[in-house]
Enzyme design. Structure first.
Site, PDB file in Angstrom:
ATOM      1  N   ASP A   2      21.977  -9.704  59.782  1.00 45.96           N
ATOM      2  CA  ASP A   2      20.675  -9.804  60.430  1.00 45.96           C
ATOM      3  C   ASP A   2      19.558  -9.547  59.415  1.00 45.96           C
ATOM      4  O   ASP A   2      19.660  -8.632  58.592  1.00 45.96           O
ATOM      5  CB  ASP A   2      20.612  -8.771  61.571  1.00 45.96           C
ATOM      6  CG  ASP A   2      19.338  -8.853  62.371  1.00 45.96           C
ATOM      7  OD1 ASP A   2      19.127  -9.873  63.040  1.00 45.96           O
ATOM      8  OD2 ASP A   2      18.556  -7.881  62.331  1.00 45.96           O
ATOM      9  N   GLU A  55      20.987 -14.291  57.787  1.00 51.05           N
ATOM     10  CA  GLU A  55      19.811 -14.780  58.504  1.00 51.05           C
ATOM     11  C   GLU A  55      18.583 -14.523  57.623  1.00 51.05           C
ATOM     12  O   GLU A  55      18.214 -13.369  57.392  1.00 51.05           O
ATOM     13  CB  GLU A  55      19.649 -14.056  59.844  1.00 51.05           C
ATOM     14  CG  GLU A  55      18.418 -14.502  60.613  1.00 51.05           C
ATOM     15  CD  GLU A  55      17.954 -13.497  61.659  1.00 51.05           C
ATOM     16  OE1 GLU A  55      17.365 -13.924  62.671  1.00 51.05           O
ATOM     17  OE2 GLU A  55      18.160 -12.287  61.459  1.00 51.05           O
TER      18      GLU A  55
END
Length: 551
Positions: free
Chosen positions: A215, A284
């Site tokens: 993330d 990401e």
């Protein structure tokens, strides 16, 4: 016998091919909304185990599970209070181990969402860090003194709105938070922090996971000098990282993320992964201005295996011209890297609604996603053709939506519960009131309804994923552009001595296909209609053609 038993191959795929992730199909599961097994209205790990036969029936290679760690759930698991445990809302570590075992039995690998850039303010590390300026974890978070007038140390903004700095009256300093105020950012300039986070990765690798989705991977480091971000020209603003209603887009984020020190940390992280067999990583990258450059850096020289690309998660309609331009950009600037493509996820409006696609258009774009060079990521419900659900303000859970309602309604519309059965309460998701309402229009598209319909969206995905797997060129092959305009796209995927020509009619009008030179054989096993004319093949509206040459 389950209604899915005939679709599940009980012979597990135990391959240890280190490159299994190239061309893989990854299925994202948002655990809160997948299947509730204990009647509390929230999905859990046991529910995922129960539904793994559905996942396996799609033919996907891996699942990516969004966070299930201990958390106050202010950002629904992305605010972690313990990296090494499962939140009781989702089950236990034993449940997680059982999930990994069952997935592997079905030949499905397990990727977990690792949130390293920040923690919850309830994490013991932060509680200790904020207690004084000289405790053992005093520098584990990004702390800074105020300016002489008491204002924050610089102009950095939070993605969730407002300043990225929050005053702490206990320590008498500001701390950095790129997201909610309750999500303080870790200080990656601290060697102890970096070492601890690498040990977190080892903890989950030792439990048998096959990789990580990282993330906000470019948010790990902030500028050590805390310099102000410069303004961004209005013409350069876009909503790839934050919605247009958010002033976050007014800055050029030169200093609050994507710092050069991150490159070495990603090498160190990759070295940990390489201690284990056949592990993968997908990062990401939240970077609107320099995304391609960062993607090239992050997926080269022994860093990440692949980057989660945002180009097809944007609002811009994916015309043939646009997709060709995106692919050209990647081929030119990220030649040695590998992309992971997605249309939908837990943070954006479902693409069927975002691009206003009818069922035929949804299918052609699914086939296109599964034909591009790169790894494909599907979001739960995508295989059912689900649209964005409307969630009234009184039912809203997402703090992002509450902050910017009504111009930005948040992320709850893509997070509503998965519909499994049309004849059960709440679409078969839960026997009690779900944490978000089940969209009534979704119930008629439930998995059990579509399973028995050969022409359903669900069975189309099964066919198309199976078709993709029949051609190594569609998995790991190179990409060569052929033709593109706003309503048409064609290209060649090449692997070894076999070429696969792919053509997509991205409109409702018929389109004649100009075949490349060569002895091409059209594969009519693909789930599309092709018309033969005196001048060559013709594609009716929203249809695709696949042809091969070589051996």
């Amino acid at each position: 016998m389950s209604f899915l038993d005939p679709w599940v191959d009980q012979k597990p795929d135990l391959t240890t091919d280190p490159d299994w992730w190239r061309g893989a199909v990854i299925y994202q599961i948002y655990p809160r909304s997948y299947q509730d097994s204990n009647g509390d209205g929230v999905g859990d790990l046991s529910g995922i185990i129960h539904r793994l036969p559905h996942v396996a029936s799609l033919g996907v290679d891996a699942i990516w599970i969004s966070p299930f760690y201990r958390s106050p759930m202010l950002d629904f698991g992305y605010d972690v209070s313990d990296f090494r445990d499962v939140d009781p809302l989702f089950g236990s570590l034993g449940d997680f181990d059982a999930l990994v075992q069952r997935a592997h039995e079905l030949g499905v690998k397990v990727i977990v969402d690792l949130v390293l850039s920040h923690t919850s303010d309830q994490h013991p590390w932060f509680k200790e860090s904020r207690s004084s300026r000289d405790n053992p974890k005093a520098d584990w978070y990004v702390w800074a003194d105020p300016k002489p007038d008491g204002t924050p140390p610089n102009n950095w903004l939070s993605i969730f709105g407002g300043s990225a700095w929050e005053w702490d009256g206990q320590r008498m300093q500001y701390y950095l938070h790129n997201f909610l105020t309750q999500q303080p950012d870790l200080n990656f300039h601290s060697e102890e922090v970096r070492k601890e986070l690498l040990d977190v990765a080892r903890f989950w690798l030792d439990r048998g996971v096959d990789g990580f989705r990282l993330d906000t991977v470019n948010f790990y480091f902030a500028d050590a000098q805390l310099r102000d971000n410069p303004p961004l020209a209005e013409s350069e603003r876009n909503d790839n990282t934050a919605p247009s209603v958010n002033p976050y887009n007014y800055q050029d984020h030169l200093y609050d993320k994507t710092q050069p020190e991150n490159l070495q940390f990603l090498k160190d992280f990759r070295a940990v992964l390489d201690e284990y067999p056949a592990i993968t990583s997908v990062g990401e990258i939240g970077e609107s201005q320099r995304g391609t450059q960062v993607q090239a850096q992050y997926t080269s020289e022994g860093r990440l295996h692949m980057a989660y690309d945002f180009d097809l998660l944007a609002n811009a309609y994916p015309s043939g011209t646009r997709i060709a331009a995106v692919m050209d950009k990647i081929e030119t600037h990220v030649a040695n890297g590998w992309a992971c493509w997605a249309y939908s996820n837990h943070d954006v409006v479902r693409h069927t609604s975002r691009w206003n696609l009818g069922p035929e258009a949804h299918r052609i774009y699914a086939a296109l996603l599964l034909s591009l060079k790169g790894t494909a990521c599907l979001y739960q419900g995508e295989e059912l053709g689900l649209t964005e659900a409307y969630v009234p303000f009184e039912d809203l859970q997402d703090p992002y939506g509450k902050r910017f309602w009504p111009k930005f309604k948040g992320r709850d519309g893509c997070r509503t519960p998965m519909p499994w059965a049309a004849d059960r309460a709440n679409g078969g998701f839960s026997d009690n009131k779900p944490w978000l309402p089940v969209a009534m229009e979704h119930v008629q598209s439930a998995a059990e309804v579509q399973h028995g319909d050969p022409g359903s969206m669900l069975n189309f995905y099964r066919e198309m994923i199976g078709f993709r797997k029949a051609y190594p060129a569609l998995l790991k092959g190179s990409y060569h552009a052929v033709e593109a305009d706003d309503t048409y796209l064609s290209f060649i995927r090449r692997h070894g001595n076999v070429d696969v020509f792919c053509a997509f009619n991205l409109s409702g009008e018929p389109r004649d296909v100009k075949m490349p030179d060569g002895a091409w054989q059209i594969d009519r096993a693909a789930p599309f209609t092709i018309e033969d004319t005196e001048t060559g093949p013709r594609l009716p509206g929203w249809q695709a053609l696949f042809a091969t040459t070589g051996s």
